[in-house]
Scaffold this motif. Structure first.
Motif, short mmCIF file in Angstrom:
data_model
loop_
_atom_site.label_atom_id
_atom_site.label_comp_id
_atom_site.label_asym_id
_atom_site.label_seq_id
_atom_site.Cartn_x
_atom_site.Cartn_y
_atom_site.Cartn_z
N ARG B 185 0.84 -1.21 0.00
CA ARG B 185 0.00 0.00 0.00
C ARG B 185 0.87 1.25 0.00
NH1 ARG B 185 -4.56 -1.91 4.38
NH2 ARG B 185 -5.68 -3.26 2.92
N LEU B 186 1.94 1.19 0.78
CA LEU B 186 2.85 2.33 0.86
C LEU B 186 3.37 2.70 -0.53
CD1 LEU B 186 4.64 3.96 3.10
CD2 LEU B 186 6.41 2.41 2.34
N ARG B 187 3.87 1.68 -1.25
CA ARG B 187 4.43 1.96 -2.56
C ARG B 187 3.35 2.40 -3.53
NH1 ARG B 187 6.65 -3.01 -4.47
NH2 ARG B 187 5.61 -4.07 -2.75
N ALA B 188 2.16 1.79 -3.39
CA ALA B 188 1.07 2.15 -4.30
C ALA B 188 0.64 3.60 -4.08
CB ALA B 188 -0.10 1.21 -4.08
N VAL B 189 0.60 4.02 -2.82
CA VAL B 189 0.20 5.39 -2.51
C VAL B 189 1.19 6.38 -3.11
CG1 VAL B 189 0.14 7.03 -0.59
CG2 VAL B 189 -1.22 4.99 -0.50
N GLY B 190 2.45 5.99 -3.15
CA GLY B 190 3.46 6.87 -3.72
C GLY B 190 3.42 6.91 -5.23
N GLU B 191 2.89 5.84 -5.84
CA GLU B 191 2.86 5.81 -7.29
C GLU B 191 1.54 6.34 -7.84
OE1 GLU B 191 5.36 4.98 -9.27
OE2 GLU B 191 6.67 4.47 -7.60
#
Lengths: 422, 325
Positions: B185-191
């Motif tokens: 989720r962290l990486r998705a939120v950043g992308e």
């Protein structure tokens, strides 16, 4: 519709001082149009509601134009001071007394006002520097280093020229200070434009590098022989920038003695030139367009690389000019840590002045007062060191810059409410 | 001659490890924040706050653990303020970070001066109130061995606890970011925050969690500075380390292992810098100390100029997420 457009205009920070192109200005002042709209109102309910909205908003809109850019910084300042008061209480002092000491220290008599304006001169230059970069969508944290290098150039000039007439020295110094600052900003700008290295980090690094370089030069090269403290020898008096109290006496008035000098006038002229450049030249328009929407600007044929480099070079030049005040105007020698944090104050000044020269001058005077009053404060209340000013400065950047949206909507809502009631 | 060279190399390596620890902790903290799309230039300020809070608390209570807890708490508090400005109110992330950095550089001195009256420093910590060296098992047993013994004793063993925490943080953060639901989720939120929002995950909550993670790690880094590396808080003691950590993160392309490498590189430059001070070099002679001190900063600029053009930042970095209405 026009209500929406108006709201949009308010939300765009850069034109909110009302000197840009404002298509809605004509509507809001010309009440004849709205009257006509009322008389033409048909029975169609949607049409009528639109017309009524127009009328009810008109007087408020006129008020909002001027009140928001003036009131919002005041509210921001109040919040920042309130937060600072918490710190003062935490230390165990009275915030009320601190504020009174600060105010009387900054504006108590002609001499203190002179000191306040002397500090403000530095902050006008650095504030303008940060603002020009902001308009181009760039965050120049390197004004500190750029001012330092500008100071080096000015100092070398003043040490080198023996018997030039003052006018010539000043003219050359203006150019050389600007060139020095611009050169120090050029490298990060070029790297941002062509290599994509973020200008925020590189300018911070250039501050550190400038600081190391200048310490080296002052300790090992430029130091006055036979002296302990790392500073140059005093310049020849012919290279000193005239003090303002001397200039004024020559005109027949008498004001208190203070370090205030001709650089203050230069800073106001610089503000005027920046205003003209940003809002009345093609290059300024390109810069602002690029800052608003870089992609659209590129489609419109504006070169991103040259815009970035120009913006940063002008920004650096303005920061470099700060050294006129400090080096030529007051110290008459180059000292260690010459900018004294003015580059960082510039960030707060630009944000609080909403990146407009008029706002910057006002905000710079406010910060000048904080600096001058702050030194009085540390005499009177020894628990409050001058670092308290740095705290206030940081909080103002936080409230005016990062939290601008947080306070904007409540203030606007508060002002718009009477119109809705009508 | 060879023994001398070997000794210098071992000492340099040990100094690199010690200097890298706070950079690694801060850079990994920045990794959380930036991977979630929030620019974290406030690493510097969070480290400085934590350094002050840790040293002040340890000085008053005499407990290094209370100091560590206070450091982490102070750092998390500032991380939450950053979140309040940037996530809740969509403020400019760089401006918010700089605001915190500047506030902290003044606040720590003001409070330090008011509370301890030592010109902005905190009192010198007793040995019990700071992190002492930890001897790893077998350090003395291996000592007689010729090369391995001294490498193990000087470079690997004998550092303070937080150095090992920093070393352990690298695989832990890598696991968290790449192998857990939170990390995804962290990486998705950043992308692509919009996509995450559509999937029913709160963008704001994820970013706040990332910022708390950044706060905790910066808290460790700051506590390291004042209660492990030094024995008191000194004004502006972070001295740009937060910015170096950020540069290392960018140089490491926002990935844990390359970031570790970049931190070690910066720390090595710093160790060399300390070593070179006053030492004559071949051809040049003694280089003035101030110019040598600038080496890490010049290196940072060169690395950013050389590599960053190719680094791919998280797509949504620096862009506040405004939910569609």
């Amino acid at each position: 519709m026009s209500g929406e457009r108006h709201e949009h205009e308010l939300c765009s920070r850069r034109t909110s001082f009302g000197l840009g192109y404002r298509p809605w200005l004509r509507e809001s002042t010309n009440f004849g149009d709205t009257d006509a709209a009322i008389s033409n109102a048909s029975d169609d309910p949607t049409q009528r509601s639109v017309t009524i909205r127009l009328v009810s908003l008109s007087p408020t809109r006129v008020r909002l134009d001027w009140v928001v850019p003036v009131l919002l910084p005041v509210v921001n300042l109040a919040v920042a001071l309130l937060l600072s008061a918490v710190v003062v209480v935490l230390i165990g002092e009275s915030p009320g007394r601190a504020l009174r000491t600060l105010a009387s220290g900054a504006f108590g008599d002609a001499e203190s006002v002179g000191y306040t304006l002397y500090y403000a001169t530095n902050f006008v230059f650095t504030g303008l520097a940060v603002a020009v970069a902001f308009h181009g969508g760039l965050f120049n944290i390197g004004a500190e280093g750029q001012a330092y290098i500008g100071g080096l150039c000015v100092a070398l000039l003043c040490l080198g020229v023996g018997s030039w007439p003052t006018v010539l020295v000043v003219a050359v110094a203006i150019v050389i200070a600007a060139v020095g600052g611009a050169a120090w900003a050029f490298v990060p700008a070029w790297l941002q434009a062509h290599r994509g290295s973020h200008v925020v980090i590189t300018t911070i690094m250039f501050n550190f590098i400038a600081s190391s370089l200048m310490t080296y030069l002052l300790v090992n090269v430029l130091i006055k022989p036979g002296q302990q403290s790392p500073e140059t020898r005093e310049f020849e008096p012919s290279t000193w920038l005239p003090q303002l109290h001397d200039v004024v006496r020559w005109l027949g008035w008498e004001i208190g003695r203070s370090p205030l000098n001709l650089a203050f006038v230069f800073s106001l002229i610089a503000g005027l030139l920046v205003w003209f450049y940003l809002w009345h030249t093609r290059w300024g328009y390109e810069l602002r367009a690029f800052g608003h929407n870089a992609t659209a600007a590129v489609y419109a044929g504006i070169s991103p690389a040259s815009t970035v480099v120009t913006a940063m070079a002008i920004s650096g030049a303005l920061a470099g000019l700060m050294s006129l005040n400090e080096v030529m105007g007051v110290q008459h020698r180059l000292l260690l840590n010459m900018p004294g944090g003015a580059g960082f104050v510039g960030i707060a000044v630009a944000l609080m002045g909403r990146n407009h020269p008029v706002g910057i001058v006002v905000a710079a005077i406010l910060f000048g007062a904080l600096y001058q009053g702050g030194s009085e404060l540390s005499f009177d209340m020894p628990k409050l060191t001058r670092d308290m000013v740095v705290v206030i400065q940081g909080l103002i950047i936080l409230v005016c810059g990062a939290l601008e949206h947080a306070l904007r909507s409540p203030v606007e809502a508060l002002l718009r409410r009477p119109a809705r009631v009508e | 001659m060879i023994a001398d060279a070997f000794l210098i190399v071992t000492l340099l390596a040990a100094a690199t490890v010690r200097g890298a620890a706070p950079l690694i902790l801060a850079a990994l903290g920045g990794l959380f924040a930036e991977r979630s799309g929030v620019v974290d230039i406030g690493l510097e300020g969070k480290m400085l706050t934590a350094a002050f809070a840790a040293a002040a608390t340890a000085a008053v209570t005499g407990s290094v653990w209370a100091g560590l807890a206070a450091g982490i708490a102070a750092s998390v508090l500032f991380a939450l303020m950053h979140g309040f400005a940037c996530v809740t109110h969509h403020g400019n992330q760089v401006v918010s970070g700089m605001a915190l950095n500047i506030t902290v550089s003044g606040l720590t001195v003001v409070l330090g001066y008011a509370w301890f009256r030592e010109g902005g420093q905190t009192p010198l910590l007793a040995p019990g109130a700071r992190f002492g060296p930890v001897d790893l098992p077998g350090a003395s047993a291996l000592a007689p061995l010729p090369v391995i013994g001294s490498i193990y004793r000087e470079v690997i063993s004998g550092h303070n606890l937080l150095v090992y925490v920093a070393a352990a943080a690298v695989p832990i953060v890598a696991w968290l970011v790449y192998r857990t639901r939170f990390g995804l989720r962290l990486r998705a939120v950043g992308e692509s925050p919009g996509a995450v929002d559509t999937a029913g995950v709160s963008v704001a909550a994820t970013r706040y969690m990332a910022l708390v993670g950044s706060g905790i790690l910066c808290g460790l880094a700051g506590a390291y500075l004042s209660t492990a590396h030094h024995a008191s808080f000194i004004r502006d003691m972070s001295a740009g380390k937060g910015y170096l950590a950020l540069a290392a993160l960018i140089f490491g392309q926002w990935r844990p292992l390359p970031t570790l490498g970049a931190c070690l590189l910066f720390a090595f430059a710093d160790a060399v810098q300390l070593r070179l001070q006053g030492t004559p070099l071949p051809l040049v002679g003694v280089v003035p100390v101030q110019l040598i001190q600038a080496i890490p900063y010049v290196l940072t600029v060169c690395l950013l100029a050389g590599v960053v053009g190719r680094a791919v930042a998280p797509r949504a970095i620096g862009v506040p997420y405004v939910k569609e209405r």
